[in-house]
Design a protein around this motif. Structure first.
Motif, PDB file in Angstrom:
ATOM      1  N   UNK A  85       0.837  -1.206   0.000  1.00  0.00           N
ATOM      2  CA  UNK A  85       0.000   0.000   0.000  1.00  0.00           C
ATOM      3  C   UNK A  85       0.869   1.252   0.000  1.00  0.00           C
ATOM      4  N   UNK A  86       1.877   1.260   0.875  1.00  0.00           N
ATOM      5  CA  UNK A  86       2.755   2.429   0.956  1.00  0.00           C
ATOM      6  C   UNK A  86       3.466   2.661  -0.375  1.00  0.00           C
ATOM      7  N   UNK A  87       3.984   1.598  -0.969  1.00  0.00           N
ATOM      8  CA  UNK A  87       4.718   1.738  -2.234  1.00  0.00           C
ATOM      9  C   UNK A  87       3.824   2.293  -3.333  1.00  0.00           C
ATOM     10  N   UNK A  88       2.564   1.869  -3.361  1.00  0.00           N
ATOM     11  CA  UNK A  88       1.632   2.338  -4.388  1.00  0.00           C
ATOM     12  C   UNK A  88       1.230   3.792  -4.185  1.00  0.00           C
ATOM     13  N   UNK A  89       1.075   4.201  -2.927  1.00  0.00           N
ATOM     14  CA  UNK A  89       0.448   5.499  -2.633  1.00  0.00           C
ATOM     15  C   UNK A  89       1.422   6.623  -2.294  1.00  0.00           C
ATOM     16  N   UNK A  90       2.592   6.296  -1.731  1.00  0.00           N
ATOM     17  CA  UNK A  90       3.410   7.363  -1.138  1.00  0.00           C
ATOM     18  C   UNK A  90       4.901   7.311  -1.478  1.00  0.00           C
ATOM     19  N   UNK A  91       5.401   6.182  -1.918  1.00  0.00           N
ATOM     20  CA  UNK A  91       6.851   5.996  -2.017  1.00  0.00           C
ATOM     21  C   UNK A  91       7.468   6.788  -3.156  1.00  0.00           C
ATOM     22  N   UNK A  92       8.719   7.203  -2.940  1.00  0.00           N
ATOM     23  CA  UNK A  92       9.517   7.750  -4.029  1.00  0.00           C
ATOM     24  C   UNK A  92       9.877   6.599  -4.973  1.00  0.00           C
ATOM     25  N   UNK A  93      10.315   6.943  -6.170  1.00  0.00           N
ATOM     26  CA  UNK A  93      10.656   5.904  -7.156  1.00  0.00           C
ATOM     27  C   UNK A  93      11.764   4.994  -6.634  1.00  0.00           C
ATOM     28  N   UNK A  94      12.758   5.583  -5.985  1.00  0.00           N
ATOM     29  CA  UNK A  94      13.878   4.790  -5.458  1.00  0.00           C
ATOM     30  C   UNK A  94      13.384   3.824  -4.379  1.00  0.00           C
ATOM     31  N   UNK A  95      12.541   4.319  -3.492  1.00  0.00           N
ATOM     32  CA  UNK A  95      12.027   3.468  -2.420  1.00  0.00           C
ATOM     33  C   UNK A  95      11.113   2.386  -2.981  1.00  0.00           C
ATOM     34  N   UNK A  96      10.348   2.722  -4.015  1.00  0.00           N
ATOM     35  CA  UNK A  96       9.450   1.737  -4.628  1.00  0.00           C
ATOM     36  C   UNK A  96      10.245   0.568  -5.207  1.00  0.00           C
ATOM     37  N   UNK A  97      11.345   0.852  -5.862  1.00  0.00           N
ATOM     38  CA  UNK A  97      12.163  -0.213  -6.449  1.00  0.00           C
ATOM     39  C   UNK A  97      12.720  -1.126  -5.367  1.00  0.00           C
ATOM     40  N   UNK A  98      13.233  -0.535  -4.310  1.00  0.00           N
ATOM     41  CA  UNK A  98      13.773  -1.336  -3.207  1.00  0.00           C
ATOM     42  C   UNK A  98      12.657  -2.170  -2.572  1.00  0.00           C
ATOM     43  N   UNK A  99      11.486  -1.560  -2.406  1.00  0.00           N
ATOM     44  CA  UNK A  99      10.368  -2.235  -1.762  1.00  0.00           C
ATOM     45  C   UNK A  99       9.818  -3.390  -2.577  1.00  0.00           C
ATOM     46  N   UNK A 100       9.685  -3.214  -3.892  1.00  0.00           N
ATOM     47  CA  UNK A 100       9.169  -4.298  -4.733  1.00  0.00           C
ATOM     48  C   UNK A 100      10.112  -5.495  -4.714  1.00  0.00           C
ATOM     49  N   UNK A 101      11.410  -5.230  -4.708  1.00  0.00           N
ATOM     50  CA  UNK A 101      12.381  -6.327  -4.626  1.00  0.00           C
ATOM     51  C   UNK A 101      12.272  -7.049  -3.277  1.00  0.00           C
ATOM     52  N   UNK A 102      12.079  -6.282  -2.210  1.00  0.00           N
ATOM     53  CA  UNK A 102      11.942  -6.886  -0.889  1.00  0.00           C
ATOM     54  C   UNK A 102      10.682  -7.748  -0.818  1.00  0.00           C
ATOM     55  N   UNK A 103       9.566  -7.235  -1.337  1.00  0.00           N
ATOM     56  CA  UNK A 103       8.318  -7.995  -1.313  1.00  0.00           C
ATOM     57  C   UNK A 103       8.481  -9.314  -2.068  1.00  0.00           C
ATOM     58  N   UNK A 104       9.155  -9.284  -3.209  1.00  0.00           N
ATOM     59  CA  UNK A 104       9.377 -10.514  -3.971  1.00  0.00           C
ATOM     60  C   UNK A 104      10.136 -11.540  -3.140  1.00  0.00           C
ATOM     61  N   UNK A 105      11.133 -11.080  -2.409  1.00  0.00           N
ATOM     62  CA  UNK A 105      11.909 -11.994  -1.564  1.00  0.00           C
ATOM     63  C   UNK A 105      11.084 -12.510  -0.387  1.00  0.00           C
ATOM     64  N   UNK A 106      10.272 -11.616   0.196  1.00  0.00           N
ATOM     65  CA  UNK A 106       9.458 -12.021   1.343  1.00  0.00           C
ATOM     66  C   UNK A 106       8.385 -13.028   0.933  1.00  0.00           C
TER      67      UNK A 106
END
Length: 472
Positions: free
Chosen positions: A422-443
Motif C-alpha cells: 500500500x505504501x509503495x503504491x500510494x506514497x513511495x519515491x521511485x527509489x524506495x518503490x524499487x527497493x520495496x518491490x524487490x523486498x516484497x518478492x523476496x518475502x
C-alpha cells in the motif's frame, strides 16, 4: 513486602526488593556458572525474572556479554522476525499544570509558546501524516484539566478516525496522556484506542517526587498504579517505559521488569510495549544537569536484556535516537520505531519557526519517513503499517497467547507485506518503490504456507488496482 499480585504500587515495585536485586546482581556479575544457568533458562524463550535479568545486565564477562547480544537477536527474530512497525506521534496540546523538571512543558516555563489544536487543525495534521503514509499514531497531550480535559481527547480521537484522505486512513490511535480514573479509561477504551502508553519516568519514589515537585503528577502512587486502572477500565494493551537518565539505570531496569511481572501476575497480560527513551535537550532542559546519563553501549545492553527478559513485548525506540544508534538497537530487540516525527504541537501541517518552536525534546533522527523506510529495507527489515490485530480483536490476552507461542508471524508477516505494498503504491519515491518491490518478492518466496502465500499474491494484485486494507 514485595508482592507482584498486589495493587499497591509500593508492594509490586518494592524499593527494598530492587535494592536487594541490585546487590545480588553486583555480587554475581563475574559468576560465570550462575550467568550460564540464566542464559540456559533464557534459551527456552519464556522470559526471566527481574533478578535474573539484572544479573545479565550487570555481567562484566566479555564472552558472556556477546552471548547476551546474540540471544537477544535470536529471540527478536523468533517472536517478531524482521518486521519493524512504523508510527508517528501527534501532539495535541502542550498546556500542562505539572512541574516536571525534565520536561519543557512544565507549568513554570513562561516563554515556551503554548498551543492547543482545534479539531480543524487536527484534521490538517492528520492529512499531513496520511500523506506521508502513516496508519498508526500516538497522540500526546500535557496534563491540564481546563485546556486538555478528557472530553477534548475523546473528541480528537473521533476526529482522527473519521478522516479519510485519498487512500489515507489512521487505523490505530495509541494514547499517551496523564494517569486518570477507571471511568475515564473505560471511555478511552470505548473510543477505540489501541495501546494506552504511560512512561513512569522513574520508579525510584524519592527521586520521582523530587522530579515532579508540583501538580497531580507528583502523586507517585496514583501515577504508578495507572496501568491497573487502565486494565480495570477494559484497556488490555498497555505500554510501559522509563526515561533513562533520571535515576540509576540498573534501578530503573529492575523496577520496569517488576512492573511487567505485576501486570502478568495481577491481570494475566504483560505490557504490549516497552519504550526506552533517554533524556534529551529541550527548550529549557539541559540533560547534562542530570547525573545518570547512559552511553550507547550501556543503552544497547539494556535493550538486549529487556528483550531476553520479556520476549513477547513490542519494544519501541523513537527519533530521540540517531540513525546509527537505532540501527544497532534494531538488531537487539526493537520492533517498533517512529519515523518522520515532529514533537511539537502543529508540527506537521504548519510548523512554527525554529526560534518559536514548542518541541517537547530535540529529535536526533530527522529523516523523512520515505528515507527511513528505504533504510530499513536496505538493512533487510520489512517495514509494517499493519494494524490488523487491533482491527480483528487480537489484543490483550488474545494477542499474547498467539505471540508467546511464536505464531503471531502467521498474521503479522503477510499483513506487513500488504501494508508495505500500500505504501509503495500510494506514497513511495521511485527509489524506495524499487527497493520495496524487490523486498516484497523476496518475502513472498519466504512464506512457507502455500495457502497464505496464494492469498497474499492475490491481494497484492488487488492493492495494485486500488483496493486497500486487506488483513489476516
Amino acid at each position: 513486602m514485595y508482592n507482584p499480585k498486589s495493587h499497591n504500587a509500593e508492594e509490586f515495585i518494592s524499593h527494598e526488593e530492587v535494592l536487594e536485586t541490585l546487590e545480588y546482581a553486583e555480587q554475581n556479575k563475574h559468576n560465570a556458572e550462575l550467568i550460564d544457568e540464566i542464559l540456559n533458562k533464557a534459551l527456552q524463550e519464556k522470559g526471566l525474572s527481574h533478578r535474573e535479568a539484572s544479573v545479565l545486565l550487570a555481567c562484566e564477562i566479555p564472552e558472556k556479554n556477546e552471548e547476551i547480544f546474540r540471544l537477544a537477536n535470536e529471540i527478536k527474530q523468533d517472536f517478531y522476525g524482521n518486521r519493524i512497525v512504523l508510527f508517528a506521534p501527534l501532539y495535541l496540546s502542550n498546556y500542562c499544570v505539572n512541574g516536571c523538571v525534565y520536561c519543557p512543558y512544565h507549568a513554570k516555563n513562561k516563554h515556551i509558546p503554548r498551543r492547543k489544536l482545534s479539531q480543524d487543525e487536527i484534521e490538517k495534521e492528520v492529512i499531513a501524516l496520511q500523506d506521508m503514509g502513516h496508519k498508526r499514531l500516538a497522540i500526546e497531550a500535557g496534563e491540564d484539566p481546563v485546556n486538555n480535559p478528557l472530553e477534548y481527547i475523546l473528541e480528537s480521537i473521533k476526529t482522527i478516525y473519521s478522516i479519510k484522505h485519498k487512500n489515507g486512513a489512521i487505523r490505530r490511535v495509541n494514547v499517551n496522556i496523564a494517569a486518570t480514573t477507571v471511568e475515564n479509561y473505560r471511555k478511552l477504551h470505548e473510543a477505540g484506542i489501541g495501546t494506552y502508553i504511560l512512561f513512569q519516568e522513574t520508579y525510584h519514589k524519592e527521586s520521582y517526587e523530587k522530579l515532579h515537585p508540583t501538580g497531580p503528577k507528583h502523586n507517585y502512587k496514583w501515577h504508578t498504579e495507572a496501568m491497573d486502572r487502565a486494565m480495570q477500565g477494559g484497556i488490555d494493551d498497555v505500554g510501559l517505559g522509563v526515561l533513562f537518565g533520571l535515576e540509576s539505570y540498573r534501578y530503573e531496569f529492575a523496577a520496569l521488569l517488576m512492573h511487567a511481572e505485576h501486570l502478568e501476575a495481577a491481570y494475566g497480560v504483560g505490557p504490549h510495549t516497552i519504550s526506552v527513551p533517554r533524556i534529551r535537550k529541550a527548550d529549557d532542559i539541559d540533560p547534562d544537569t542530570f547525573d545518570n546519563g547512559i552511553d550507547d553501549d550501556t543503552f544497547a545492553k539494556i535493550v538486549a536484556c529487556i528483550r531476553i527478559a520479556v520476549p513477547y513485548t513490542g519494544m519501541i525506540v523513537s527519533t530521540r535516537e540517531s540513525e546509527k544508534c537505532r540501527e544497532r538497537l534494531l538488531n537487539l530487540g526493537i520492533s517498533q520505531i517512529s519515523g518522520g516525527s515532529k514533537t511539537s504541537v502543529g508540527g506537521y501541517f504548519n510548523p512554527m519557526p525554529e526560534k518559536e518552536e514548542s518541541a517537547q525534546f530535540d529529535i536526533s533522527d530527522r529523516r523523512p519517513l520515505d528515507e527511513v523506510l528505504r533504510w530499513l529495507m536496505q538493512l533487510g527489515y520489512l517495514p509494517s503499517f499493519c494494524t490488523a490485530c487491533y482491527g480483528s480483536g487480537r489484543t490483550g490476552d488474545r494477542f499474547m497467547e498467539i505471540c508467546k507461542k511464536q505464531q503471531i508471524h502467521n498474521f503479522c508477516h503477510p499483513n506487513a507485506i500488504m501494508t508495505l505494498k500500500e505504501y509503495l503504491e500510494d506514497y513511495a519515491s521511485e527509489e524506495t518503490r524499487k527497493v520495496g518491490e524487490a523486498l516484497i518478492a523476496n518475502e513472498l518466496k519466504a512464506l512457507e504456507n502455500s495457502k497464505i502465500k496464494k492469498v497474499v499474491e492475490e491481494d497484492l494484485v488487488k492493492i495494485a488496482h486500488g483496493e486497500r486494507n486487506f488483513k489476516f
